[in-house]
Design a protein around this motif. Structure first.
Motif, PDB file in Angstrom:
ATOM      1  N   THR A  26     -46.037 -12.908 -66.160  1.00 48.40           N
ATOM      2  CA  THR A  26     -45.166 -12.648 -67.295  1.00 48.40           C
ATOM      3  C   THR A  26     -45.953 -11.941 -68.376  1.00 48.40           C
ATOM      4  OG1 THR A  26     -43.739 -13.650 -68.968  1.00 48.40           O
ATOM      5  CG2 THR A  26     -45.655 -14.925 -68.289  1.00 48.40           C
ATOM      6  N   HIS A 117     -41.977 -19.012 -70.033  1.00 48.55           N
ATOM      7  CA  HIS A 117     -40.668 -19.532 -69.632  1.00 48.55           C
ATOM      8  C   HIS A 117     -40.792 -21.005 -69.244  1.00 48.55           C
ATOM      9  CE1 HIS A 117     -39.076 -15.431 -69.538  1.00 48.55           C
ATOM     10  NE2 HIS A 117     -40.215 -15.094 -68.967  1.00 48.55           N
ATOM     11  N   GLN A 256     -34.914 -11.007 -71.467  1.00 51.53           N
ATOM     12  CA  GLN A 256     -34.329 -12.336 -71.478  1.00 51.53           C
ATOM     13  C   GLN A 256     -33.216 -12.405 -72.504  1.00 51.53           C
ATOM     14  OE1 GLN A 256     -35.386 -14.710 -69.320  1.00 51.53           O
ATOM     15  NE2 GLN A 256     -36.684 -13.080 -68.500  1.00 51.53           N
TER      16      GLN A 256
END
Length: 258
Positions: A26, A117, A256
């Motif tokens: 990420t 996340h 997101q």
């Protein structure tokens, strides 16, 4: 033994489902303070000299480096009426185009932090259980278990690499038999292999792990040995650097929506 076979089948199905996941990284971050930035294209070419200010605590994705001292970013899409973060995502002159911004590498390093996340992910790996506490005729035993685990991994905070794991395991143990644990059936101490089903909870703090496990051991042809711990629950507590070795699925990277 039938219960053990059912559990083994369940573990196999869960392990097989791991094939549908992939390991990803990420590049998501959060601004800790307001930061100046410029509209740019995907390659980092500045499109305007107008200075924009990033909202504090806004979340964004690092797209790429642009030269030695600049970073291209893209903001997450928010659905809130209090702060209109969407204006940083969509070009008002061309609603079909996503917006990118250019910030200095220095501001990126000083004004942002990684944002992880927290969606639960599938995890699988191996576990070593070196000692067990048994309760049917209370005893500490060095019956070592090596097995495969599958389960759910949950990040404890979006700002850290600390995790909680709930694990279902299936493996092989080396158990000790003697006259006490077999009520006199086996007079000479010996070791036997056993099938082990386990349930565990492991906390990960960077490289340090703390775990607690419980499970059941089964040896074959127990009617000949009369082992008193057959199918009886045990408890094990571990602390160290490598209780659990694992491969886990990540969360796909990208824009997101909060």
């Amino acid at each position: 033994m039938k219960q053990l076979m059912k559990l083994a089948a369940l573990v196999f199905m869960l392990a097989a489902s791991h094939c549908s996941f992939s390991q990803t990284s990420t590049d998501d971050y959060l601004f800790t303070i307001e930061t100046p930035m410029y509209v740019c294209d995907l390659l980092g070419n500045k499109l305007s000299n107008e200075v924009y200010i990033s909202p504090k605590f806004s979340k964004f994705t690092k797209i790429r480096k642009a030269g030695a001292d600049s970073i291209v970013i893209s903001f997450w899409q928010y659905q809130t009426d209090s702060v209109k973060y969407n204006k940083f995502n969509i070009d008002t002159t061309n609603p079909n185009e996503q917006r990118f911004f250019l910030i200095s590498a220095e501001d990126f390093n000083n004004n942002s932090q990684e944002y992880y996340h927290r969606k639960p992910t599938f995890t699988a790996g191996t576990v070593i259980i070196p000692i067990k506490i048994r309760f049917n005729q209370f005893d500490f035993s060095k019956d070592v278990t090596l097995g495969t685990t599958v389960g759910v991994r949950q990040r404890m905070s979006p700002y850290s690499n600390n995790f909680a794991n709930l694990l279902l395991g299936f493996g092989v143990s080396s158990v000790s038999l003697d006259s006490i644990s077999t009520r006199g059936t086996v007079m000479q101490p010996t070791d036997r292999s056993a099938l082990t089903a386990s349930l565990g909870f492991v906390l990960e703090f960077n490289t340090v792990q703390v775990g607690i496990f419980t499970g059941l051991d089964y040896i074959s042809n127990n009617e000949q040995t009369n082992w008193v711990y057959q199918g009886k629950p045990w408890l094990s507590i571990g602390f160290g650097y490598s209780i659990l070795s694992r491969q886990s699925s990540g969360v796909p990277n990208g824009q997101q929506t909060q």
